[in-house]
Design an enzyme around this catalytic site. Structure first.
Site, short mmCIF file in Angstrom:
data_model
loop_
_atom_site.label_atom_id
_atom_site.label_comp_id
_atom_site.label_asym_id
_atom_site.label_seq_id
_atom_site.Cartn_x
_atom_site.Cartn_y
_atom_site.Cartn_z
N CYS A 19 0.76 -1.12 -0.02
CA CYS A 19 0.06 -0.16 -0.04
C CYS A 19 0.90 1.25 0.07
O CYS A 19 1.69 1.55 0.96
CB CYS A 19 -0.96 -0.04 1.22
SG CYS A 19 -1.67 1.33 1.60
N CYS A 51 0.09 3.78 2.74
CA CYS A 51 0.57 3.17 4.05
C CYS A 51 2.21 3.28 4.25
O CYS A 51 2.58 3.82 5.22
CB CYS A 51 0.55 1.71 4.10
SG CYS A 51 -1.43 1.20 4.10
#
Length: 123
Positions: free
Chosen positions: A30, A33
Site C-alpha cells: 500500500c 501506508c
C-alpha cells in the site's frame, strides 16, 4: 519510542493494558501506508507516553476482519481500552498531532456515559 507490532495474540492485551494506543492498520503493498509510516514513527518519538502500534493486514487478516478494516491505512485510537477514533486514510503530521492531543484530552468519564446512554437507547 519505536512502534510495536500487534498480532491477534497480543492486540487485546496491549489495548487494555495501556492508557492510549494508536493503531495503524497497513500493508507493505500500500503506497499511502508506506508514505504515512514516517509520520507515524515521528509521532511515536514525540509521544513516548502513547503506544504506537502497527497491524500488518496481510499477516493478520483475521484481526483486520475483526476490526472491520475496509480500507488502508486505517488509524484507530484507544483510550483506557475504549475505541475513541477509527478512520481510514493517512493523516498529515499536523492532523496526527491534533488527534493525539484530542485523545489525551478526552474526559473518559463522559465518554463512558455517552457509550452507556447509546447502549441504553439501543435496547
Amino acid at each position: 519510542m519505536a512502534t510495536m507490532t500487534l498480532t491477534q495474540d497480543n492486540f487485546d492485551e496491549v489495548v487494555t493494558s495501556n492508557d492510549i494506543v494508536l493503531v495503524d492498520f497497513w500493508a507493505s503493498w500500500c503506497g499511502p501506508c508506506r508514505s504515512f509510516a514516517p509520520t507515524f514513527e515521528q509521532s511515536s518519538d514525540k509521544h513516548p507516553d502513547v503506544v504506537h502500534a502497527k497491524v500488518d493486514t496481510e499477516a493478520e487478516q483475521g484481526l483486520a476482519a475483526a476490526a472491520n478494516i475496509r480500507s488502508i491505512p486505517t488509524i484507530m485510537a484507544f483510550r483506557e481500552g475504549v475505541l475513541v477514533y477509527a478512520q481510514p486514510g493517512a493523516l498529515p503530521p499536523a492532523s496526527l498531532e491534533d488527534l493525539v492531543t484530542q485523545v489525551k484530552g478526552l474526559d473518559m468519564e463522559k465518554v463512558r456515559e455517552q457509550i452507556a446512554s447509546q447502549q441504553d437507547g439501543a435496547k
